[in-house]
Enzyme design. Structure first.
Site, PDB file in Angstrom:
ATOM      1  N   GLY A  93      -7.981  23.517  11.894  1.00 27.22           N
ATOM      2  CA  GLY A  93      -8.132  22.519  10.840  1.00 27.22           C
ATOM      3  C   GLY A  93      -6.850  22.194  10.122  1.00 27.22           C
ATOM      4  N   LYS A  94      -5.704  22.391  10.790  1.00 29.09           N
ATOM      5  CA  LYS A  94      -4.416  22.206  10.124  1.00 29.09           C
ATOM      6  C   LYS A  94      -3.734  20.886  10.463  1.00 29.09           C
ATOM      7  CE  LYS A  94      -3.612  27.233  10.249  1.00 29.09           C
ATOM      8  NZ  LYS A  94      -2.728  28.312  10.745  1.00 29.09           N
ATOM      9  N   VAL A  95      -3.841  20.448  11.716  1.00 26.29           N
ATOM     10  CA  VAL A  95      -3.089  19.285  12.186  1.00 26.29           C
ATOM     11  C   VAL A  95      -4.025  18.305  12.878  1.00 26.29           C
ATOM     12  CG1 VAL A  95      -1.302  18.495  13.789  1.00 26.29           C
ATOM     13  CG2 VAL A  95      -0.951  20.595  12.467  1.00 26.29           C
ATOM     14  N   ASP A 118      -0.519  26.104   6.880  1.00 29.53           N
ATOM     15  CA  ASP A 118      -1.625  26.790   6.212  1.00 29.53           C
ATOM     16  C   ASP A 118      -2.022  26.194   4.865  1.00 29.53           C
ATOM     17  OD1 ASP A 118      -2.310  28.596   8.122  1.00 29.53           O
ATOM     18  OD2 ASP A 118      -1.390  30.337   7.179  1.00 29.53           O
TER      19      ASP A 118
END
Length: 361
Positions: free
Chosen positions: A309-311, A266
């Site tokens: 949109g994290k990894v 996050d």
């Protein structure tokens, strides 16, 4: 009925990465299928992560890992500049790692105890069971009280878990709980000690959910109506986000899932909330036995994390395996390939100390 001494007679032996060169094994697994090839790909991604000297490596720990024999492996990663920050459950860091730093052990339980037979007898003996591992409840309460004493020694204010765990490392040094101090005082290496000495921050976002929590309960009960020590989980999140802002290229090595996985992922979104267009985690590996069917985070795939949109999807790998099997292979491959030979530790604790000084001013 066995005695307590008879049951607590075979200490867990922590695996030593240096003693097991798995490079030929991983290279052979690259040409296989199923979990073997997934594990080999994860090992190669960790190798890439470490050779990318711009990358800050975040290790996430969930599940009962230190009690299972992985303490020395993780200490080796910290001391070999293969990890720059740790996000963990409190139990791994306090009830297990710090507990062993106090000269206590986890013990091998007989097969007859794995599935609950004899648990009532164990309770009478004050022996706690973690699947096929035993821990002495009386020793664990000494750990609780040590955390209580550390809490009482601090200036009353809100702390991030990272700040508090650093104080635990300082306590180990001050009280001779280091390898240099000799065996009479314990003299054991530990994750908390190694991280303190290497300026590797450790975060436990749910820090009260462990022996530290009992120390906080006792401290706050005694300090009712007076200033007291508390843990600020929002401060944890803010500090962890600061690392992403200071070091845009990041990689995740996640053991298990849960809170550590979510917090670490996050920080990309949190950076965006702060108005910074941060890049997704460039590299990501997760070792887990959970799957996605119940919708819980531990089994959610890294591809799913990309939708948030994290990894980034270029270098990500799920490894569906129990940690004591897969982590020694993945970490051992990078260790024996000397993947971190050109890395210097990011010294992220120093960055966060400066952030703290700015806040206090």
């Amino acid at each position: 009925m066995a005695t307590k001494k008879e049951l607590l007679n075979r200490p867990i032996q922590h695996l030593d990465l240096a003693q097991h060169n798995v490079v030929p094994l991983v290279e052979a697994m690259q040409h296989m299928a199923y979990s073997a090839r997934d594990t080999a790909r994860a090992a190669n991604i960790y190798d890439m992560m470490l050779r990318d000297t711009d990358c800050g490596v975040i290790l996430c720990l969930a599940g009962s890992l230190i009690s299972a024999g992985l303490q020395k492996l993780i200490v080796t990663l910290v001391r070999s500049n293969m990890v720059d920050a740790i996000v963990s459950t409190g139990a791994n860091i306090v009830d297990q790692d710090f507990f062993e730093a106090l000269s206590f052990n986890h013990y091998i339980a007989g097969d007859e105890y794995k599935y609950g037979a004899g648990d009532a007898e164990l309770r009478e003996l004050m022996i706690d069971r973690i699947y096929d591992t035993f821990i002495d409840e009386e020793e664990l309460r000494i750990c609780d009280e040590t955390l209580h004493q550390i809490t009482n020694s601090l200036q009353p204010r809100p702390y991030s878990s990272r700040e508090f765990i650093r104080e635990m490392g300082a306590w180990l040094v001050k009280n001779g709980k280091t390898p240099q101090a000799g065996s009479k005082t314990g003299g054991r290496d530990s994750i908390v000690l190694a991280a303190y000495e290497k300026n590797v921050p450790i975060f436990c976002p749910a820090f009260s959910d462990c022996s530290a929590g009992f120390g906080f309960v006792a401290h706050q009960h005694e300090r009712q109506g007076k200033p007291m020590v508390s843990i600020d989980s929002a401060k944890d999140f803010y500090e962890l986000t600061q690392l992403k802002l200071a070091n845009p290229t990041t990689g995740l090595l996640m053991i298990g899932g849960g809170v550590p996985k979510n917090f670490a992922q996050d920080i990309v979104v949190a950076a965006d909330v702060l108005g910074v267009d941060a890049s997704m985690h460039k590299y990501a590996i997760q070792i887990t036995v959970a799957d996605a069917r119940d919708g819980a985070l531990s089994g959610s795939t890294l591809k799913e994390a990309s939708s948030w949109g994290k990894v980034d999807l270029t270098y990500e790998q799920m490894v569906y395996s129990e940690a004591t099997l897969a982590l020694p292979i993945i970490a051992g491959y990078a260790y024996h390939k000397q993947s971190a030979s050109s890395r210097k530790g990011k010294q992220w604790s120093q960055i966060l100390d400066k952030v703290q000084e700015t806040v206090e001013v």
